[in-house]
Design a protein around this motif. Structure first.
Motif, PDB file in Angstrom:
ATOM      1  N   SER A  86      45.118  35.643  47.856  1.00 49.95           N
ATOM      2  CA  SER A  86      44.888  35.334  49.267  1.00 49.95           C
ATOM      3  C   SER A  86      45.830  34.251  49.788  1.00 49.95           C
ATOM      4  O   SER A  86      46.078  34.176  50.979  1.00 49.95           O
ATOM      5  CB  SER A  86      43.434  34.933  49.488  1.00 49.95           C
ATOM      6  OG  SER A  86      43.136  33.783  48.720  1.00 49.95           O
ATOM      7  N   TYR A 133      42.910  39.904  50.560  1.00 49.21           N
ATOM      8  CA  TYR A 133      41.618  39.961  49.875  1.00 49.21           C
ATOM      9  C   TYR A 133      41.411  41.316  49.187  1.00 49.21           C
ATOM     10  O   TYR A 133      41.988  42.314  49.592  1.00 49.21           O
ATOM     11  CB  TYR A 133      40.483  39.754  50.874  1.00 49.21           C
ATOM     12  CG  TYR A 133      40.396  38.348  51.423  1.00 49.21           C
ATOM     13  CD1 TYR A 133      40.260  37.258  50.568  1.00 49.21           C
ATOM     14  CD2 TYR A 133      40.442  38.116  52.789  1.00 49.21           C
ATOM     15  CE1 TYR A 133      40.179  35.973  51.065  1.00 49.21           C
ATOM     16  CE2 TYR A 133      40.361  36.832  53.304  1.00 49.21           C
ATOM     17  CZ  TYR A 133      40.231  35.755  52.435  1.00 49.21           C
ATOM     18  OH  TYR A 133      40.145  34.492  52.929  1.00 49.21           O
ATOM     19  N   VAL A 134      40.541  41.336  48.206  1.00 45.36           N
ATOM     20  CA  VAL A 134      40.196  42.612  47.539  1.00 45.36           C
ATOM     21  C   VAL A 134      39.649  43.607  48.556  1.00 45.36           C
ATOM     22  O   VAL A 134      39.874  44.810  48.447  1.00 45.36           O
ATOM     23  CB  VAL A 134      39.150  42.414  46.410  1.00 45.36           C
ATOM     24  CG1 VAL A 134      39.786  41.799  45.185  1.00 45.36           C
ATOM     25  CG2 VAL A 134      37.941  41.632  46.864  1.00 45.36           C
ATOM     26  N   MET A 162      32.134  38.337  49.392  1.00 43.23           N
ATOM     27  CA  MET A 162      33.002  39.423  48.960  1.00 43.23           C
ATOM     28  C   MET A 162      32.168  40.687  48.747  1.00 43.23           C
ATOM     29  O   MET A 162      32.532  41.779  49.192  1.00 43.23           O
ATOM     30  CB  MET A 162      33.738  39.030  47.666  1.00 43.23           C
ATOM     31  CG  MET A 162      34.697  40.078  47.111  1.00 43.23           C
ATOM     32  SD  MET A 162      33.922  41.414  46.193  1.00 43.23           S
ATOM     33  CE  MET A 162      33.610  40.646  44.604  1.00 43.23           C
ATOM     34  N   CYS A 193      44.772  40.471  43.581  1.00 40.96           N
ATOM     35  CA  CYS A 193      44.802  40.340  45.039  1.00 40.96           C
ATOM     36  C   CYS A 193      44.821  38.851  45.355  1.00 40.96           C
ATOM     37  O   CYS A 193      43.842  38.145  45.097  1.00 40.96           O
ATOM     38  CB  CYS A 193      43.581  40.994  45.676  1.00 40.96           C
ATOM     39  SG  CYS A 193      43.468  42.765  45.333  1.00 40.96           S
ATOM     40  N   SER A 252      35.819  38.575  42.321  1.00 36.97           N
ATOM     41  CA  SER A 252      36.453  37.435  42.982  1.00 36.97           C
ATOM     42  C   SER A 252      36.291  36.238  42.055  1.00 36.97           C
ATOM     43  O   SER A 252      35.222  36.014  41.498  1.00 36.97           O
ATOM     44  CB  SER A 252      35.806  37.165  44.338  1.00 36.97           C
ATOM     45  OG  SER A 252      34.504  36.662  44.180  1.00 36.97           O
ATOM     46  N   HIS A 277      41.208  42.046  41.133  1.00 32.86           N
ATOM     47  CA  HIS A 277      40.774  40.657  40.943  1.00 32.86           C
ATOM     48  C   HIS A 277      41.285  39.809  42.104  1.00 32.86           C
ATOM     49  O   HIS A 277      42.497  39.611  42.242  1.00 32.86           O
ATOM     50  CB  HIS A 277      41.277  40.117  39.599  1.00 32.86           C
ATOM     51  CG  HIS A 277      40.663  38.798  39.241  1.00 32.86           C
ATOM     52  ND1 HIS A 277      41.080  38.042  38.176  1.00 32.86           N
ATOM     53  CD2 HIS A 277      39.650  38.087  39.807  1.00 32.86           C
ATOM     54  CE1 HIS A 277      40.348  36.935  38.105  1.00 32.86           C
ATOM     55  NE2 HIS A 277      39.485  36.940  39.086  1.00 32.86           N
ATOM     56  N   GLY A 278      40.365  39.329  42.902  1.00 33.07           N
ATOM     57  CA  GLY A 278      40.737  38.512  44.047  1.00 33.07           C
ATOM     58  C   GLY A 278      40.678  37.032  43.719  1.00 33.07           C
ATOM     59  O   GLY A 278      39.646  36.530  43.262  1.00 33.07           O
ATOM     60  N   VAL A 279      41.794  36.344  43.912  1.00 35.61           N
ATOM     61  CA  VAL A 279      41.863  34.891  43.672  1.00 35.61           C
ATOM     62  C   VAL A 279      42.806  34.314  44.736  1.00 35.61           C
ATOM     63  O   VAL A 279      43.439  35.051  45.489  1.00 35.61           O
ATOM     64  CB  VAL A 279      42.409  34.561  42.264  1.00 35.61           C
ATOM     65  CG1 VAL A 279      41.432  34.978  41.188  1.00 35.61           C
ATOM     66  CG2 VAL A 279      43.763  35.236  42.031  1.00 35.61           C
ATOM     67  N   ARG A 280      42.880  32.976  44.757  1.00 39.90           N
ATOM     68  CA  ARG A 280      43.816  32.374  45.713  1.00 39.90           C
ATOM     69  C   ARG A 280      45.244  32.462  45.180  1.00 39.90           C
ATOM     70  O   ARG A 280      46.109  33.037  45.817  1.00 39.90           O
ATOM     71  CB  ARG A 280      43.427  30.911  45.962  1.00 39.90           C
ATOM     72  CG  ARG A 280      42.542  30.719  47.185  1.00 39.90           C
ATOM     73  CD  ARG A 280      42.184  29.256  47.378  1.00 39.90           C
ATOM     74  NE  ARG A 280      43.377  28.388  47.464  1.00 39.90           N
ATOM     75  CZ  ARG A 280      44.176  28.295  48.520  1.00 39.90           C
ATOM     76  NH1 ARG A 280      43.913  29.019  49.590  1.00 39.90           N
ATOM     77  NH2 ARG A 280      45.223  27.495  48.507  1.00 39.90           N
ATOM     78  N   GLY A 311      30.912  38.405  41.756  1.00 40.08           N
ATOM     79  CA  GLY A 311      31.466  37.136  42.217  1.00 40.08           C
ATOM     80  C   GLY A 311      30.782  36.638  43.469  1.00 40.08           C
ATOM     81  O   GLY A 311      29.560  36.677  43.587  1.00 40.08           O
ATOM     82  N   ARG A 312      31.604  36.193  44.399  1.00 42.36           N
ATOM     83  CA  ARG A 312      31.136  35.592  45.633  1.00 42.36           C
ATOM     84  C   ARG A 312      30.345  36.591  46.485  1.00 42.36           C
ATOM     85  O   ARG A 312      30.752  37.722  46.662  1.00 42.36           O
ATOM     86  CB  ARG A 312      32.399  35.182  46.390  1.00 42.36           C
ATOM     87  CG  ARG A 312      32.298  34.063  47.286  1.00 42.36           C
ATOM     88  CD  ARG A 312      33.688  33.892  47.950  1.00 42.36           C
ATOM     89  NE  ARG A 312      33.486  33.144  49.166  1.00 42.36           N
ATOM     90  CZ  ARG A 312      33.399  31.822  49.192  1.00 42.36           C
ATOM     91  NH1 ARG A 312      33.574  31.141  48.088  1.00 42.36           N
ATOM     92  NH2 ARG A 312      33.151  31.196  50.319  1.00 42.36           N
TER      93      ARG A 312
END
Ligand SMILES: Cc1cc2nc3c(=O)[nH]c(=O)nc-3n(C[C@H](O)[C@H](O)[C@H](O)COP(=O)(O)OP(=O)(O)OC[C@H]3O[C@@H](n4cnc5c(N)ncnc54)[C@H](O)[C@@H]3O)c2cc1C
Lengths: 189, 221
Positions: free
Chosen positions: B161, B174-175, B198, B159, B113, B135-138, B194-195
């Protein structure tokens, strides 16, 4: 980094080698005991008689060694990792033997069972010794289970080290009583 | 009482600051002679106030070191990193950590993330493949290193959001939603970075859907 992650709230934990296992797994019991033992070693350091730098340095080395032991116990052989936490070298056990012999040379001969009591440092050593024995028993269990699953028995170095460490802690308990002039009481005497 | 172990302190110079988005930048640092590390490891950058961990995005063989930093405007360290003049001296300790690719024949699934992509960038630059990377990002502009990562991955899944225009091949959500609904259960090695939220949510899904998986984590915050 936060201390809590919440990834263990449902009774599982991650081994250092990546497997997700139940917290009741014998490996978790084993490294939990090693962790408890290590905290007790830290407590001994706090009550060690003044000026015992050699012994304090030895105990600090034990703290580091036991961290390594914990990491090894959290690493299965099929999930090897870059840092190679496999075992302790046999020299670690020899090192403990030398430390035992050095203290033993100053001690009165052992003729009866000594009662686990005396100076606060001696008491702390006895407590640590009992936890060390328990850790050793749990490591043996991990080894036997690994063998039963068709693997080779791991942790020769660790088993030797824990076995010798409880001897070391026994002698250190006597030594702490000796150097502080605390009477050593024996069973039936 | 002497400390049980002392991490080495290194000195480097800030060579370059490259802005990746309004809130993120890459710092290029000179590599102190003798400093070596493995892809996925981090360093602790010092300021007068305190120190913070940053994962190296450079490959271990690179001439310079590099870190990817997300600016936290009210933070204690990142505003300093955002403003430090080029050429200034920085101190750091390390390398630290064990979030490195383990030799294994099982499929590798990397899940990041935000700036959690950093260790994977280093691993890919060091030659890691094949792998699946989520890869989760906004928004799409935060897909750091996409141009490098996408061709190297067996499957690269952005991914996103934010409900915005999705670039081709991106997953909306989200991932964790991807893990829950799109990835087939199989024995694989997960690397989560990451976060913390997550990581926690991904772990719950992995425990339920991928019981034989191995999981390695690096929580940033
Ligand atoms: C193992 C590890 C590796 C790390 N690697 C990186 C890295 O490669 N790049 C990086 O930018 N940071 C990374 N971090 C986070 C970094 O160490 C700092 O926490 C972060 O830069 C904030 O520092 P600060 O002093 O400016 O903010 P602080 O004063 O510490 O305020 C921190 C607050 O900012 C938020 N925050 C922290 N990090 C991030 C982030 N990356 N994205 C969004 N919000 C965040 C948190 O909510 C936290 O409450 C890593 C952390 C750890 C533990």
């Amino acid at each position: 980094m936060k201390v809590y992650t919440g990834t263990g709230d449902r009774g599982k934990t991650s081994l250092f080698s990546g497997e997700r296992i139940d917290k009741s797994n014998p490996r978790v019991e084993a490294y939990g005991d090693v962790d408890e033992l290590n905290a007790l070693i830290g407590a001994i350091l706090n009550v060690l008689p003044e000026g015992r730098t050699t012994e304090a340095e030895q105990l600090e080395q034990v703290l580091i060694d036991l961290f390594h032991v914990g990491a090894c116990l959290a690493t299965t052989s099929d999930g090897q990792n870059a840092a190679a936490f496999t075992d302790l070298p046999a020299e670690k056990t020899t090192w403990l033997e030398k430390a035992i012999d050095r203290m033993d040379a100053d001690l009165p001969r052992l003729t009866r069972f000594v009662l686990p009591m005396g100076h606060p440092a001696a008491s702390a050593c006895h407590l640590a010794r009992c936890v060390c024995r328990r850790a050793e028993r749990r490591v043996v269990r991990v080894c036997l289970e690994t063998e039963a699953q068709g693997g080779d028995q791991p942790y020769h170095g660790i088993r030797g080290y824990l076995n010798r460490l409880s001897d070391y802690l026994f002698v250190m308990a006597r030594y702490c009583n000796h150097i502080t002039g605390t009477v050593e009481r024996t069973w039936g005497g | 009482m002497p400390a049980p172990s002392k991490a080495a302190t290194w000195s480097c110079r800030l060579r370059e600051r490259r802005r990746l988005t309004a809130g993120t930048f890459e710092l290029r640092l000179t590599r102190p002679p003798g400093f070596s590390y493995q892809a996925g490891q981090r360093i602790a950058l010092r300021t007068e106030a305190t120190e913070r961990d940053y994962t190296l995005v450079s490959a271990p063989a690179d001439e310079n070191l590099a870190v990817l930093v997300r600016l936290i405007p009210a933070g204690r360290v990142t505003p300093f990193l955002d403003q430090a003049p080029i050429g200034s001296e920085l101190l750091f300790s390390g390398p630290n950590g064990y979030f490195c690719l383990r030799p294994d024949a099982r499929p590798v699934v990397m899940v990041a993330s935000g700036t959690g992509i950093a260790p994977f960038a280093a691993m890919v630059r060091a030659g890691a493949r094949p792998f699946v990377l989520l890869h989760g990002v906004r928004t799409a502009d935060e897909l750091y290193y996409r141009a490098e990562l996408q061709p190297a991955a067996k499957h690269y899944v952005p991914c996103l959001s934010a409900k915005a225009l999705l670039p081709g091949g991106a997953f909306s959500g989200y991932v964790t939603a991807y893990l829950q609904t799109r990835l087939d259960p199989q024995p694989c090695d997960f690397y989560l970075s990451g976060r913390m939220e997550m990581i926690r949510d991904a772990m719950e899904i992995i425990d339920a859907r991928f019981p034989d998986a191995r999981v390695y984590t690096e929580a940033f915050f």
